[in-house]
Design an enzyme around this catalytic site. Sequence first.
Site, mmCIF file in Angstrom:
data_model
loop_
_atom_site.group_PDB
_atom_site.id
_atom_site.type_symbol
_atom_site.label_atom_id
_atom_site.label_comp_id
_atom_site.label_asym_id
_atom_site.label_seq_id
_atom_site.Cartn_x
_atom_site.Cartn_y
_atom_site.Cartn_z
ATOM 1 C CE LYS A 1 -4.437 -1.779 1.238
ATOM 2 N NZ LYS A 1 -5.326 -2.313 2.220
ATOM 3 C CE LYS B 1 -7.326 -9.134 -0.937
ATOM 4 N NZ LYS B 1 -8.651 -8.935 -0.388
ATOM 5 C CE LYS C 1 -14.360 -5.644 3.068
ATOM 6 N NZ LYS C 1 -13.160 -5.142 3.707
HETATM 7 P P1 ATP Z 1 -9.639 -4.164 1.545
HETATM 8 O O1 ATP Z 1 -9.374 -4.079 0.091
HETATM 9 O O2 ATP Z 1 -10.239 -2.933 2.130
HETATM 10 O O3 ATP Z 1 -8.438 -4.684 2.328
HETATM 11 P P2 ATP Z 1 -10.746 -6.815 1.470
HETATM 12 O O4 ATP Z 1 -11.674 -7.157 0.362
HETATM 13 O O5 ATP Z 1 -9.340 -7.307 1.397
HETATM 14 O O6 ATP Z 1 -10.787 -5.249 1.689
HETATM 15 P P3 ATP Z 1 -10.794 -7.385 4.296
HETATM 16 O O7 ATP Z 1 -11.787 -6.781 5.234
HETATM 17 O O8 ATP Z 1 -9.398 -6.846 4.284
HETATM 18 O O9 ATP Z 1 -11.404 -7.330 2.810
HETATM 19 O O10 ATP Z 1 -10.743 -8.929 4.555
HETATM 20 C C1 ATP Z 1 -11.773 -9.633 5.223
HETATM 21 C C2 ATP Z 1 -11.556 -11.118 5.116
HETATM 22 O O11 ATP Z 1 -11.889 -11.555 3.807
HETATM 23 C C3 ATP Z 1 -10.115 -11.546 5.345
HETATM 24 O O12 ATP Z 1 -10.132 -12.783 6.010
HETATM 25 C C4 ATP Z 1 -9.580 -11.702 3.959
HETATM 26 O O13 ATP Z 1 -8.503 -12.623 3.930
HETATM 27 C C5 ATP Z 1 -10.797 -12.254 3.242
HETATM 28 N N1 ATP Z 1 -10.764 -11.917 1.822
HETATM 29 C C6 ATP Z 1 -10.816 -10.672 1.292
HETATM 30 N N2 ATP Z 1 -10.762 -10.724 -0.048
HETATM 31 C C7 ATP Z 1 -10.684 -12.051 -0.364
HETATM 32 C C8 ATP Z 1 -10.606 -12.766 -1.602
HETATM 33 N N3 ATP Z 1 -10.600 -12.125 -2.762
HETATM 34 N N4 ATP Z 1 -10.546 -14.104 -1.564
HETATM 35 C C9 ATP Z 1 -10.572 -14.779 -0.386
HETATM 36 N N5 ATP Z 1 -10.641 -14.163 0.814
HETATM 37 C C10 ATP Z 1 -10.696 -12.819 0.831
HETATM 38 MG MG MG Z 2 -7.883 -6.663 2.889
#
Ligand code: ATP
Ligand code: MG
Length: 326
Positions: A111, A192, A195
């Site tokens: 980041k 990945k 969100k």
């Molecule tokens: P951000 O981009 O804001 O970091 P994020 O989509 O990565 O958001 P998090 O809140 O950081 O979401 O992660 C929440 C949970 O979901 C964590 O356990 C993370 O490992 C899992 N997770 C997030 N994105 C994925 C993905 N694409 N595939 C599998 N697990 C995911």
């Molecule tokens: Mg994340």
Amino acid sequence: MKKTLTGLKPSGELTLGSLIGAIKQMRDYQDNYNSYLFVPDLHAITVPQDPEELKARIRKNVGLYLACGIDPHKNTIYLQSENLYHANLSWVLECTTYMGEASRMTQYKDKTSKGENVSVGLFTYPILMAADILLYDADYVPVGIDQKQHVELARDIAIRFNKRFGATFNIPEPLIPPTGAKIMDLQEPTKKMSKSSENYKGTILLLDDPIQAKKKIMSAVTDSENLVKYDPINKPGISNLLTIYACLTDTKIEDVETKFQDYNYGSLKKEVALVVANTLTSIQQKYQEIISSNIIDEVLDAGRIKTTQEAATKLKEVYHKVGLER
Ligand code: ATP
Ligand code: MG
């Protein structure tokens, strides 16, 4: 009974990756574990948030947890910011964590690699995450693969604290699903699905219109071979679609590969799109019922009361060990 604990920060709308990597695991384990599922809202403000949007998203997250099949009778569900002990323990742990180890966190490095001006909170957030986990002596932390390093940091912090001050924290383990630990972006299948991604077409949100979600699957980036095979290195797009199908239908990836081996990409996508749309429709129907009832406040009140008591006991023990008392 062993304890599981996880959270999904309200930094954006929950995605198919959130469901498969974290929520689904909690749902699958909820009968056999003492399950804690919280909204890590303090983590969301490590990057700028619009206050009104954040507030709405916190509520939405809880509604979606329940709509995805998280049973409030089998899970302790709570907001991190309603429990003041998380940030208190985090401070103590920050003072026992080295700059070197915090600086090795790859998410922070990624980041900041673009030279953006980031908050101190973005740097220290894995330590707050360690506090989230260690406060309740969680045994397992169901997460996607991207969070493995942070859970390992929590382990290191706990082991060191125990050595220095005597047995205080249980040592947690990450629980990574064998399939679906990293759902990929549909447009850039080497990244990945996230969100906080700005790529609308690459991400499926749990509250997306199912028809739009179908379109996103139909226009997912694949390759030109037209051969259905699970090979994440050479065929990331197709492998991602097979993974999504496998996770949403609870089928082994090998069986999904065999089922679709004679399909062309268009007909494979149609099948995946149908399963995704049906999943979203079912979640959204439940979500509408939940959001118009009182259940969210009831669940969060109960979670706040229970976890505040537990966390108070733990923090008292920590303060005592460290010498923070009269
Ligand atoms: P951000 O981009 O804001 O970091 P994020 O989509 O990565 O958001 P998090 O809140 O950081 O979401 O992660 C929440 C949970 O979901 C964590 O356990 C993370 O490992 C899992 N997770 C997030 N994105 C994925 C993905 N694409 N595939 C599998 N697990 C995911
Ligand atoms: Mg994340």
